[in-house]
Design a protein around this motif. Structure first.
Motif, PDB file in Angstrom:
ATOM      1  N   ASP B 211      11.928   4.175   1.726  1.00 41.57           N
ATOM      2  CA  ASP B 211      11.829   4.904   0.461  1.00 41.57           C
ATOM      3  C   ASP B 211      11.842   3.919  -0.711  1.00 41.57           C
ATOM      4  O   ASP B 211      11.069   4.042  -1.664  1.00 41.57           O
ATOM      5  CB  ASP B 211      13.001   5.893   0.372  1.00 41.57           C
ATOM      6  N   GLU B 212      12.719   2.918  -0.629  1.00 41.30           N
ATOM      7  CA  GLU B 212      12.782   1.895  -1.687  1.00 41.30           C
ATOM      8  C   GLU B 212      11.480   1.102  -1.755  1.00 41.30           C
ATOM      9  O   GLU B 212      10.986   0.804  -2.841  1.00 41.30           O
ATOM     10  CB  GLU B 212      13.943   0.940  -1.415  1.00 41.30           C
ATOM     11  N   ALA B 213      10.921   0.775  -0.599  1.00 42.15           N
ATOM     12  CA  ALA B 213       9.663   0.009  -0.583  1.00 42.15           C
ATOM     13  C   ALA B 213       8.529   0.836  -1.184  1.00 42.15           C
ATOM     14  O   ALA B 213       7.663   0.301  -1.891  1.00 42.15           O
ATOM     15  CB  ALA B 213       9.322  -0.404   0.844  1.00 42.15           C
ATOM     16  N   LEU B 214       8.556   2.147  -0.941  1.00 50.94           N
ATOM     17  CA  LEU B 214       7.484   3.012  -1.458  1.00 50.94           C
ATOM     18  C   LEU B 214       7.504   3.110  -2.983  1.00 50.94           C
ATOM     19  O   LEU B 214       6.535   3.551  -3.594  1.00 50.94           O
ATOM     20  CB  LEU B 214       7.597   4.411  -0.844  1.00 50.94           C
ATOM     21  N   ALA B 215       8.616   2.689  -3.593  1.00 49.45           N
ATOM     22  CA  ALA B 215       8.701   2.704  -5.061  1.00 49.45           C
ATOM     23  C   ALA B 215       7.775   1.657  -5.674  1.00 49.45           C
ATOM     24  O   ALA B 215       7.477   1.690  -6.866  1.00 49.45           O
ATOM     25  CB  ALA B 215      10.130   2.448  -5.496  1.00 49.45           C
ATOM     26  N   PHE B 216       7.332   0.712  -4.873  1.00 50.96           N
ATOM     27  CA  PHE B 216       6.445  -0.348  -5.372  1.00 50.96           C
ATOM     28  C   PHE B 216       5.022  -0.101  -4.875  1.00 50.96           C
ATOM     29  O   PHE B 216       4.816   0.613  -3.892  1.00 50.96           O
ATOM     30  CB  PHE B 216       6.951  -1.715  -4.902  1.00 50.96           C
ATOM     31  N   THR B 217       4.075  -0.710  -5.546  1.00 50.48           N
ATOM     32  CA  THR B 217       2.689  -0.507  -5.133  1.00 50.48           C
ATOM     33  C   THR B 217       2.442  -1.208  -3.794  1.00 50.48           C
ATOM     34  O   THR B 217       3.153  -2.144  -3.435  1.00 50.48           O
ATOM     35  CB  THR B 217       1.705  -1.087  -6.172  1.00 50.48           C
ATOM     36  N   ARG B 239       9.642  10.691  -2.605  1.00 46.81           N
ATOM     37  CA  ARG B 239       8.579   9.797  -2.088  1.00 46.81           C
ATOM     38  C   ARG B 239       8.357  10.035  -0.599  1.00 46.81           C
ATOM     39  O   ARG B 239       7.225  10.049  -0.129  1.00 46.81           O
ATOM     40  CB  ARG B 239       8.945   8.332  -2.339  1.00 46.81           C
ATOM     41  N   ILE B 240       9.457  10.230   0.138  1.00 41.90           N
ATOM     42  CA  ILE B 240       9.331  10.494   1.579  1.00 41.90           C
ATOM     43  C   ILE B 240       8.624  11.846   1.766  1.00 41.90           C
ATOM     44  O   ILE B 240       7.727  11.980   2.612  1.00 41.90           O
ATOM     45  CB  ILE B 240      10.730  10.515   2.248  1.00 41.90           C
ATOM     46  N   ALA B 241       9.025  12.821   0.941  1.00 39.80           N
ATOM     47  CA  ALA B 241       8.412  14.154   1.046  1.00 39.80           C
ATOM     48  C   ALA B 241       6.913  14.065   0.777  1.00 39.80           C
ATOM     49  O   ALA B 241       6.109  14.720   1.457  1.00 39.80           O
ATOM     50  CB  ALA B 241       9.085  15.102   0.067  1.00 39.80           C
ATOM     51  N   ALA B 242       6.529  13.233  -0.206  1.00 37.67           N
ATOM     52  CA  ALA B 242       5.106  13.080  -0.532  1.00 37.67           C
ATOM     53  C   ALA B 242       4.336  12.478   0.645  1.00 37.67           C
ATOM     54  O   ALA B 242       3.194  12.861   0.922  1.00 37.67           O
ATOM     55  CB  ALA B 242       4.947  12.204  -1.771  1.00 37.67           C
ATOM     56  N   VAL B 243       4.962  11.542   1.344  1.00 40.67           N
ATOM     57  CA  VAL B 243       4.305  10.921   2.514  1.00 40.67           C
ATOM     58  C   VAL B 243       4.135  11.953   3.627  1.00 40.67           C
ATOM     59  O   VAL B 243       3.112  11.985   4.315  1.00 40.67           O
ATOM     60  CB  VAL B 243       5.134   9.704   3.019  1.00 40.67           C
ATOM     61  N   LEU B 244       5.136  12.819   3.776  1.00 42.98           N
ATOM     62  CA  LEU B 244       5.112  13.786   4.883  1.00 42.98           C
ATOM     63  C   LEU B 244       4.181  14.968   4.610  1.00 42.98           C
ATOM     64  O   LEU B 244       3.741  15.641   5.539  1.00 42.98           O
ATOM     65  CB  LEU B 244       6.529  14.323   5.147  1.00 42.98           C
ATOM     66  N   LYS B 245       3.881  15.179   3.326  1.00 40.88           N
ATOM     67  CA  LYS B 245       3.094  16.348   2.927  1.00 40.88           C
ATOM     68  C   LYS B 245       1.719  16.359   3.604  1.00 40.88           C
ATOM     69  O   LYS B 245       0.931  15.421   3.458  1.00 40.88           O
ATOM     70  CB  LYS B 245       2.918  16.334   1.412  1.00 40.88           C
ATOM     71  N   GLY B 246       1.461  17.413   4.313  1.00 39.47           N
ATOM     72  CA  GLY B 246       0.110  17.622   4.869  1.00 39.47           C
ATOM     73  C   GLY B 246      -0.262  16.712   6.017  1.00 39.47           C
ATOM     74  O   GLY B 246      -1.371  16.775   6.533  1.00 39.47           O
TER      75      GLY B 246
END
Lengths: 202, 456
Positions: B211-217, B239-246
């Motif tokens: 989750d922390e890594a996903l905060a960066f590009t 951010r995790i929820a956004a990755v899991l979406k769909g």
């Protein structure tokens, strides 16, 4: 008179500068048996001999009087006991000191004559067999499995966790060391003792 | 009478000049600062000769081999050990790299904690490099990040977790105590920490780091791991929820995983500059206070022994190169994890003004010392004038700009994460003419980390 004062100052200047330049040089190697005070100072936030000795003294004194030890004393033949690595959950690379701690505990157990201690070399071989060649590291979740394969009735293990905090002028590590005796058959904790150690740079 | 006086004065002058030369010469010759100590190492790295670079560092550390640590690692030697740690990593000598990183980590922490007001006074009065070294945040964070990589390369998850925890301690300190948030180095550190905890079977901790890594590009390749791990854990974030979406959880297959980490080029190191005060005032008039500017202008008007010594950044190396990663003769797409060189420059911009001010303050302090000597000797004393100039010249020679920094940090680091079918595979990683070729054996559910640090 004024010129004299200035001349002295000039003469002193190079010596003062040279003195500054040479300050702080010179190191020597010291033997602990000749100078026991070298063991007194803490040099880092890791664990040292003094920390291990203090922790073990307290812990093994407690084990000496524990019911499990009485059980071992009255069992004939003495039960087989394995000693497994202490799980390091701290922020310090102290595995070698934890190994030393277990080595001391092993010596204490052997000298007590109450149990048969399984050689740690055999344990490493067993861990390799259980875990496979690629991941030959000790897995605490498989400790009972190792113990059974080694023919151990009990195993001694532990865990050390730490709270590492940093401020602008201090770094402090608080260690929480737990040692346990576990029954291989039932996984019941037969004895457990905790010890606290705190180290800081300030 | 007058000629006798002149003769006596001349003799004193000669003696003084000789004594001064005796004392000052070793310093002037020997005090090129940290950048001079590392010149041989950089030259060897420029030529792609990492072994010669290690030898050059060993020479500076006064040790026989790369296995030895210096007797005294308390001072600037800690930075040289850090330099050597990166080069050892580039040479795929991970055990020695670990040893150096861990020794340097402790020493640099100690230096950081030992800094006091006296160091700042020294920097403002005596010499830029007189204070204890204070590592910038990106350096402290990179120590634990790169050492984590060493442990992952050697498949020691216990050691890698320790480095991940050390990284978190520093991250918390910078974020909560110094209010320095979101250093991009943390993106790479969090990716490696997430990988470490994932492979250790600690799902929620792995998700927290991802989750922390996903905060960066970048770090798009984390997505698949997050989708695999999320059903096994409870940690969730936007951010995790956004990755899991769909997206569906990838199905179980017979693959193993390989993480590639490629560092290339070198960050900008510091170089020393000596420029006349007049020129310094032209360059940096905006950075100094009005009072200091008046004093400095007064000195500039005298035109005597008025040099300002200060460090600046040299150009970095190899930042714009493109590394390549081939797997069984097919190219693998690498994505940028962190641009370390940009971090170096941004951090430098924050402190550059303070460094120039301290350099000019030192100049003013030297001038004041000269004035004091002149006043003590008498306003019209020739000896006083010469002594004043001599003292200023000595102090100018002693003023070594602070060029200390971790010079062997890669300018950029790129990563790739691939799943491979079980079997043997051939990997070739290449950057700036440094290559690593390796056969890897992949089993179902296995993992491997392959890195290259091309510090050319």
């Amino acid at each position: 008179m004024k010129l004299r004062f200035t001349r002295r100052s000039f003469a002193a200047l190079p010596f003062a500068l040279l003195t500054l330049n040479t300050l702080g040089c010179g190191k020597e190697v010291v033997r602990g048996s000749n100078d026991p005070s070298i063991d007194n100072n803490a040099l880092s936030t890791g664990l040292d001999k003094d920390d291990i000795q203090r922790a073990l003294k307290e812990t093994l004194n407690n084990l000496r009087a524990a019911p499990v030890m009485n059980e071992w004393r009255s069992t004939n033949p003495p039960p087989n006991v394995a000693i497994f690595p202490i799980q390091n959950s701290t922020s310090e690379h102290i595995d070698s000191m934890l190994d030393a701690l277990l080595g001391e505990a092993e010596s204490w157990l052997v000298e007590s004559g109450t149990v048969q201690v399984i050689s740690r070399e055999r344990q490493t071989q067993m861990i390799r067999e259980v875990e496979g060649q690629q991941t030959a590291a000790f897995n605490p979740a498989h400790a009972a499995k190792y113990g059974k394969q080694l023919g151990a009735k009990y195993f001694i293990t532990g865990k050390i966790s730490g709270n590492d905090e940093r401020s602008e002028d201090m770094r402090r590590v608080q260690y929480f060391l737990f040692l346990q005796v576990i029954d291989v058959e039932t996984s019941a904790i037969k004895w457990q003792r905790k010890t606290y150690i705190t180290k800081a740079i300030k | 009478m007058r000629s006798r006086l002149l003769e006596t004065g001349g003799r004193h002058l000669q003696r003084f000049a000789a004594a001064l030369a005796l004392v000052v010469t070793p310093w002037v010759v020997g005090c090129g600062g940290h950048e001079a100590r590392t010149l041989k190492m950089r030259t060897a790295l420029d030529a792609g000769n990492a072994k010669a670079a290690i030898e050059a560092v060993n020479e500076e550390l006064d040790v026989k081999s790369g296995k030895d640590l210096p007797k005294d690692i308390k001072g600037d030697n800690a930075i040289l050990v850090l330099d050597r740690a990166s080069i050892q990593q580039g040479l795929i000598d991970f055990p020695l790299s670990k040893q150096d990183f861990e020794a340097a980590d402790k020493s640099i922490d100690m230096l950081d904690l030992a800094r006091n007001a006296g160091d700042s006074i020294g920097e403002y009065v005596f010499s830029g490099s007189s204070g204890r070294y204070q590592a910038p945040p990106y350096e402290k964070l990179m120590i634990n990040t790169l050492n984590m990589l060493n442990y992952l390369e050697t498949r020691d998850l216990n050691g890698a977790r320790i480095e991940a925890r050390r990284l978190s301690v520093m991250q918390k300190y910078y974020r909560d105590t110094l209010d320095k948030k979101d250093n991009p180095v943390l993106g790479l550190g969090s990716l490696l920490a997430g990988f470490t905890y994932e492979k250790s079977g600690e799902v929620d901790e792995a998700l927290r780091y991802y989750d922390e890594a996903l905060a960066f590009t970048g770090f798009q390749t984390i997505g698949e791991s997050v989708r695999r791990l999320a059903p096994l854990g409870s940690y969730r974030s936007p951010r995790i929820a956004a990755v899991l979406k769909g997206e569906e959880k990838p199905g179980d297959d017979d693959t193993g995983e390989v993480l590639f980490v490629v560092g290339y080029g070198r960050v900008a190191h510091k170089i020393s500059n000596r420029i006349p005060i007049g020129l310094a005032l032209t360059y940096f008039s905006g950075a100094i206070s009005p009072n200091d500017r008046v004093a400095a202008n007064k000195i500039a008007a005298q035109g005597l022994v008025t040099w300002v010594n200060f460090p600046s950044l040299a150009p970095g190396r190899g930042k714009w190169d493109i590394p390549s990663c081939r797997l069984d003769n097919e190219y693998v797409q690498l994505e940028e994890a962190v641009d370390v060189d940009t971090q170096v420059r941004e951090e430098w911009k924050k402190i550059e003004g303070k460094i120039i001010v301290s350099a000019i303050t030192r100049l003013i302090a030297r001038f004041a010392v000269g004035q004091g000597i002149q006043a003590a000797a008498g306003k019209d004393s020739v000896i006083g004038l010469v002594a004043s100039l001599g003292a200023q010249a000595t102090l100018t020679a002693l003023d070594t700009p602070d060029t200390r920094s971790w010079e062997t940090l890669p300018a950029r680091i790129a990563v790739a994460r691939v799943r491979l079918p079980a079997g043997r595979h051939r990997v070739v990683v290449d950057a700036r003419g440094w290559a690593r070729t390796q056969e890897i054996a992949v089993e179902k559910g296995s993992w491997q980390v392959v890195s290259l640090m091309a510090l050319r």
